[in-house]
Design a protein around this motif. Sequence first.
Motif, PDB file in Angstrom:
ATOM      1  N   ARG A 124       0.827  -1.214   0.000  1.00  0.00           N
ATOM      2  CA  ARG A 124       0.000   0.000   0.000  1.00  0.00           C
ATOM      3  C   ARG A 124       0.856   1.257   0.000  1.00  0.00           C
ATOM      4  O   ARG A 124       0.515   2.247  -0.639  1.00  0.00           O
ATOM      5  N   VAL A 125       1.974   1.228   0.720  1.00  0.00           N
ATOM      6  CA  VAL A 125       2.872   2.389   0.721  1.00  0.00           C
ATOM      7  C   VAL A 125       3.427   2.605  -0.681  1.00  0.00           C
ATOM      8  O   VAL A 125       3.455   3.729  -1.180  1.00  0.00           O
ATOM      9  N   VAL A 126       3.849   1.532  -1.341  1.00  0.00           N
ATOM     10  CA  VAL A 126       4.369   1.649  -2.704  1.00  0.00           C
ATOM     11  C   VAL A 126       3.313   2.275  -3.617  1.00  0.00           C
ATOM     12  O   VAL A 126       3.629   3.132  -4.447  1.00  0.00           O
ATOM     13  N   ARG A 127       2.076   1.861  -3.480  1.00  0.00           N
ATOM     14  CA  ARG A 127       1.010   2.356  -4.365  1.00  0.00           C
ATOM     15  C   ARG A 127       0.599   3.788  -4.062  1.00  0.00           C
ATOM     16  O   ARG A 127       0.162   4.507  -4.957  1.00  0.00           O
ATOM     17  N   THR A 128       0.712   4.236  -2.810  1.00  0.00           N
ATOM     18  CA  THR A 128       0.120   5.517  -2.433  1.00  0.00           C
ATOM     19  C   THR A 128       1.107   6.598  -2.015  1.00  0.00           C
ATOM     20  O   THR A 128       0.731   7.765  -1.962  1.00  0.00           O
ATOM     21  N   CYS A 129       2.323   6.249  -1.711  1.00  0.00           N
ATOM     22  CA  CYS A 129       3.276   7.226  -1.188  1.00  0.00           C
ATOM     23  C   CYS A 129       3.718   8.190  -2.294  1.00  0.00           C
ATOM     24  O   CYS A 129       4.014   7.760  -3.412  1.00  0.00           O
ATOM     25  N   PRO A 130       3.788   9.479  -1.974  1.00  0.00           N
ATOM     26  CA  PRO A 130       4.160  10.465  -2.982  1.00  0.00           C
ATOM     27  C   PRO A 130       5.663  10.533  -3.274  1.00  0.00           C
ATOM     28  O   PRO A 130       6.082  11.272  -4.152  1.00  0.00           O
TER      29      PRO A 130
END
Length: 142
Positions: A124-130
Amino acid sequence: MFETIVIATDGSDSVRRAVDVALDLADRFDATVHALYVIDSGEVESSPDEVRDDLRDALDSRGREAIEAVEHDAVVPVETAVREGRPAAEISTYAREVDADVVATGTRGRHGENRFLIGSVAERVVRTCPVPVLTVRQLSGE
């Protein structure tokens, strides 16, 4: 290239290698390190009322131990934070707040249906982190 590195840690063995890699990067680039632990608010809120405060305290204590382990291994100063919320969202928010160049996190490397049943904070971090995310897979046998 890297001035600010956020290490998202839960203190687990699967994150240990990511911590080592991130600290090595920080040393090489003389970067500022932020160690972040997120108390999963969903886990706390889904617990029975009579144990909720004890669970929150236990998770807070575990988080402080996890970030102290990062501080102990670092050769550069480490800024630390313990937050509560949805882990992936909190990691992304924190990365924006400190203007991170990269977020480092560990992953167990689950595939297939296990990933969907268990879920993956790292995914999820990979998909959403800026900002870019460095995922470091736990080596087999660790």
